[in-house]
Design a protein around this motif. Structure first.
Motif, PDB file in Angstrom:
ATOM      1  N   UNK A 203      20.821  25.081  39.317  1.00 10.39           N
ATOM      2  CA  UNK A 203      21.637  23.923  39.695  1.00 10.39           C
ATOM      3  C   UNK A 203      21.146  22.693  38.925  1.00 10.39           C
ATOM      4  N   UNK A 204      22.062  22.086  38.178  1.00 10.85           N
ATOM      5  CA  UNK A 204      21.730  20.922  37.361  1.00 10.85           C
ATOM      6  C   UNK A 204      22.517  19.710  37.860  1.00 10.85           C
ATOM      7  N   UNK A 205      21.811  18.643  38.182  1.00  8.77           N
ATOM      8  CA  UNK A 205      22.459  17.395  38.559  1.00  8.77           C
ATOM      9  C   UNK A 205      22.447  16.437  37.384  1.00  8.77           C
ATOM     10  N   UNK A 206      23.622  15.946  36.975  1.00  9.85           N
ATOM     11  CA  UNK A 206      23.728  15.021  35.840  1.00  9.85           C
ATOM     12  C   UNK A 206      24.042  13.619  36.352  1.00  9.85           C
ATOM     13  N   UNK A 207      23.159  12.673  36.035  1.00 11.89           N
ATOM     14  CA  UNK A 207      23.306  11.288  36.453  1.00 11.89           C
ATOM     15  C   UNK A 207      23.529  10.434  35.207  1.00 11.89           C
ATOM     16  N   UNK A 208      24.801  10.145  34.893  1.00 14.09           N
ATOM     17  CA  UNK A 208      25.134   9.348  33.706  1.00 14.09           C
ATOM     18  C   UNK A 208      25.460   7.922  34.133  1.00 14.09           C
ATOM     19  N   UNK A 209      24.849   6.951  33.466  1.00 21.21           N
ATOM     20  CA  UNK A 209      24.987   5.562  33.879  1.00 21.21           C
ATOM     21  C   UNK A 209      26.418   5.051  33.792  1.00 21.21           C
ATOM     22  N   UNK A 210      27.045   5.266  32.651  1.00 26.83           N
ATOM     23  CA  UNK A 210      28.380   4.715  32.432  1.00 26.83           C
ATOM     24  C   UNK A 210      29.082   5.555  31.372  1.00 26.83           C
ATOM     25  N   UNK A 211      30.384   5.432  31.301  1.00 29.99           N
ATOM     26  CA  UNK A 211      31.134   6.217  30.320  1.00 29.99           C
ATOM     27  C   UNK A 211      31.363   5.405  29.051  1.00 29.99           C
ATOM     28  N   UNK A 212      30.814   5.871  27.946  1.00 30.51           N
ATOM     29  CA  UNK A 212      31.164   5.362  26.620  1.00 30.51           C
ATOM     30  C   UNK A 212      30.814   6.447  25.606  1.00 30.51           C
ATOM     31  N   UNK A 213      31.276   6.283  24.375  1.00 28.45           N
ATOM     32  CA  UNK A 213      31.235   7.363  23.383  1.00 28.45           C
ATOM     33  C   UNK A 213      29.865   7.996  23.204  1.00 28.45           C
TER      34      UNK A 213
ATOM     35  N   UNK B 292      17.768  22.194  40.648  1.00 31.07           N
ATOM     36  CA  UNK B 292      16.630  22.726  39.899  1.00 31.07           C
ATOM     37  C   UNK B 292      16.227  21.811  38.751  1.00 31.07           C
ATOM     38  N   UNK B 293      17.167  20.964  38.304  1.00 31.41           N
ATOM     39  CA  UNK B 293      16.894  20.076  37.173  1.00 31.41           C
ATOM     40  C   UNK B 293      17.830  18.874  37.244  1.00 31.41           C
ATOM     41  N   UNK B 294      17.305  17.704  36.892  1.00 32.02           N
ATOM     42  CA  UNK B 294      18.135  16.508  36.798  1.00 32.02           C
ATOM     43  C   UNK B 294      18.194  16.068  35.343  1.00 32.02           C
TER      44      UNK B 294
ATOM     45  N   UNK C 187      12.292  24.962  30.233  1.00 32.35           N
ATOM     46  CA  UNK C 187      11.963  24.812  31.652  1.00 32.35           C
ATOM     47  C   UNK C 187      12.509  25.991  32.447  1.00 32.35           C
ATOM     48  N   UNK C 188      13.759  26.376  32.187  1.00 34.60           N
ATOM     49  CA  UNK C 188      14.378  27.495  32.903  1.00 34.60           C
ATOM     50  C   UNK C 188      13.620  28.801  32.666  1.00 34.60           C
ATOM     51  N   UNK C 189      13.159  28.994  31.442  1.00 30.50           N
ATOM     52  CA  UNK C 189      12.525  30.259  31.068  1.00 30.50           C
ATOM     53  C   UNK C 189      11.010  30.241  31.250  1.00 30.50           C
ATOM     54  N   UNK C 190      10.495  29.123  31.751  1.00 28.99           N
ATOM     55  CA  UNK C 190       9.070  29.057  32.049  1.00 28.99           C
ATOM     56  C   UNK C 190       8.166  28.954  30.841  1.00 28.99           C
ATOM     57  N   UNK C 191       8.715  28.514  29.696  1.00 27.61           N
ATOM     58  CA  UNK C 191       7.895  28.399  28.487  1.00 27.61           C
ATOM     59  C   UNK C 191       7.467  26.952  28.212  1.00 27.61           C
ATOM     60  N   UNK C 192       7.864  26.049  29.086  1.00 30.69           N
ATOM     61  CA  UNK C 192       7.483  24.648  28.912  1.00 30.69           C
ATOM     62  C   UNK C 192       7.625  23.888  30.213  1.00 30.69           C
ATOM     63  N   UNK C 193       6.857  22.805  30.344  1.00 32.40           N
ATOM     64  CA  UNK C 193       6.937  21.943  31.525  1.00 32.40           C
ATOM     65  C   UNK C 193       7.094  20.497  31.083  1.00 32.40           C
ATOM     66  N   UNK C 194       7.678  19.671  31.940  1.00 31.77           N
ATOM     67  CA  UNK C 194       7.867  18.265  31.594  1.00 31.77           C
ATOM     68  C   UNK C 194       6.531  17.559  31.358  1.00 31.77           C
ATOM     69  N   UNK C 195       5.521  17.942  32.112  1.00 29.40           N
ATOM     70  CA  UNK C 195       4.216  17.288  31.982  1.00 29.40           C
ATOM     71  C   UNK C 195       3.624  17.453  30.585  1.00 29.40           C
TER      72      UNK C 195
END
Length: 350
Positions: A58-68, A119-121, A305-313
């Motif tokens: 599950x991916x949540x997308x938080x986009x500030x505003x709409x532009x190109x 699962x991811x933002x 991240x999904x495949x467990x080969x990297x972390x954000x940290x």
């Protein structure tokens, strides 16, 4: 009636043979049934294993505003995931939300994603990234279209984020953009810095632009706005006072570029922009990045991240390579403003 011993012997023989046949048949049926049961168990185990490994992220997308630019970044992210085998309705579920340029909306969206236990933002633009980072320290967050995550206090350092936030930067070659201004507008002496005072990423770029302008012998004046309603008035105040406008990759200005152009174009004021979408909506030229490719770069991080080969940290903030930067010039506008395009840029005219 007298039965001979020979006849009795034959009868007993037939009974023994029949019993043996029945016994063998029962044994074979038992073994077959047992084999079928074992096969069914194996299939059930396989199905159970598949159901636990084939997770839908599950991916949540938080986009500030709409532009190109931001739209292109989001589309690049979606296409990048698809190329890696992650597709909506198959193994990912995307909840796309647009804050419409309102920080309070971005905060509400971030809280919603935390409550939904995504699962991811994916946070597109600095204010949305800050909203997500303030909402959770546990859910992995990838940011994109953020100029300097470290300065925005999203990560410890851009090289080693150290927490639940990483992603990609849209830092543009500001110095080269100012050089482009002097080549296209050799007579320009005073340049307005048009940006939103509430965007950290814009302030960073404006300081870089001022430094570059000083080295080039250009005078700069600030023209900041706090909301979209101020854009027309602020640009109008520049008429007759500046020779050009510089607008960085500012989300408020990018979404209001048509308003900027509505005033600047009749006044004969050319605009050097931070990205190509702004050129499409009334700017003269840019030397910038491809936001679609930036989104794809962010998708590659999500796959790790999904495949467990990297972390954000441990995943450093990534940037597009110099080879992915390009000049874009609005040829029609240049003609209308009476600007002669140098031969070195003839191939970059749109």
């Amino acid at each position: 009636m007298k039965i001979s011993k020979k006849l009795i012997a034959c009868f007993l023989t037939l009974m023994i043979v029949g019993t043996s046949v029945v016994g063998c048949s029962s044994k074979e049926e038992s073994e077959a049934t047992s084999s079928e049961a074992k096969t069914e168990d194996v299939l059930n185990d396989a199905e159970e294993e598949a159901s636990t490994t084939d997770k839908v992220f599950k991916i949540g997308v938080n986009q500030l505003v709409q532009h190109d630019a931001l739209d292109a970044s989001y589309q690049g992210f979606i296409d990048g995931l698809k190329e890696a085998g992650y597709e909506e309705g198959k193994n990912i579920k995307i909840d796309y939300q647009n804050a419409q340029g309102d920080q309070s909306n971005a905060n509400t969206i971030a809280t919603k994603f935390v409550n939904d236990k995504v699962d991811l933002i994916l946070a597109i633009a600095t204010p949305s990234a800050q909203a997500a980072a303030n909402a959770t320290k546990d859910i992995p967050i990838l940011v994109t279209a953020v100029t300097d995550p470290a300065s925005a206090k999203l990560v410890a350092t851009n090289e080693a984020p150290g927490g639940n936030v990483s992603g990609t930067s849209d830092l543009t070659p500001v110095k080269e953009q100012m050089n482009l201004l002097t080549k296209l507008l050799p007579e320009a002496k005073k340049v307005a810095m048009l940006y939103s005072s509430s965007e950290v990423n814009s302030e960073i770029q404006v300081e870089m632009a001022k430094e570059a302008a000083k080295e080039l012998g250009l005078e700069t004046v600030d023209a900041s706005v706090s909301n979209s309603n101020e854009i027309q008035q602020v640009v109008q105040s520049l008429v007759g006072k500046v020779d050009a406008i510089y607008a960085p990759t500012d989300n408020l200005i990018a979404s209001g570029m048509q308003t900027v152009s509505l005033v600047a174009k009749p006044a004969g004021i050319p605009i050097i922009c931070g990205e190509s979408g702004m050129v499409d909506n009334g700017g003269l030229a840019t030397y910038g990045i491809d936001y679609y490719n930036l989104g794809k770069l962010t998708a590659a991080q999500a796959v790790k991240i999904f495949e467990g080969t990297g972390t954000t940290a441990q995943m450093p903030i990534e940037y597009l390579s110099d080879s992915e930067l390009s000049v874009l010039i609005n040829g029609e506008l240049a003609k209308e403003l009476g600007i002669t395009i140098p031969d070195e840029f003839k191939d970059q005219v749109k």
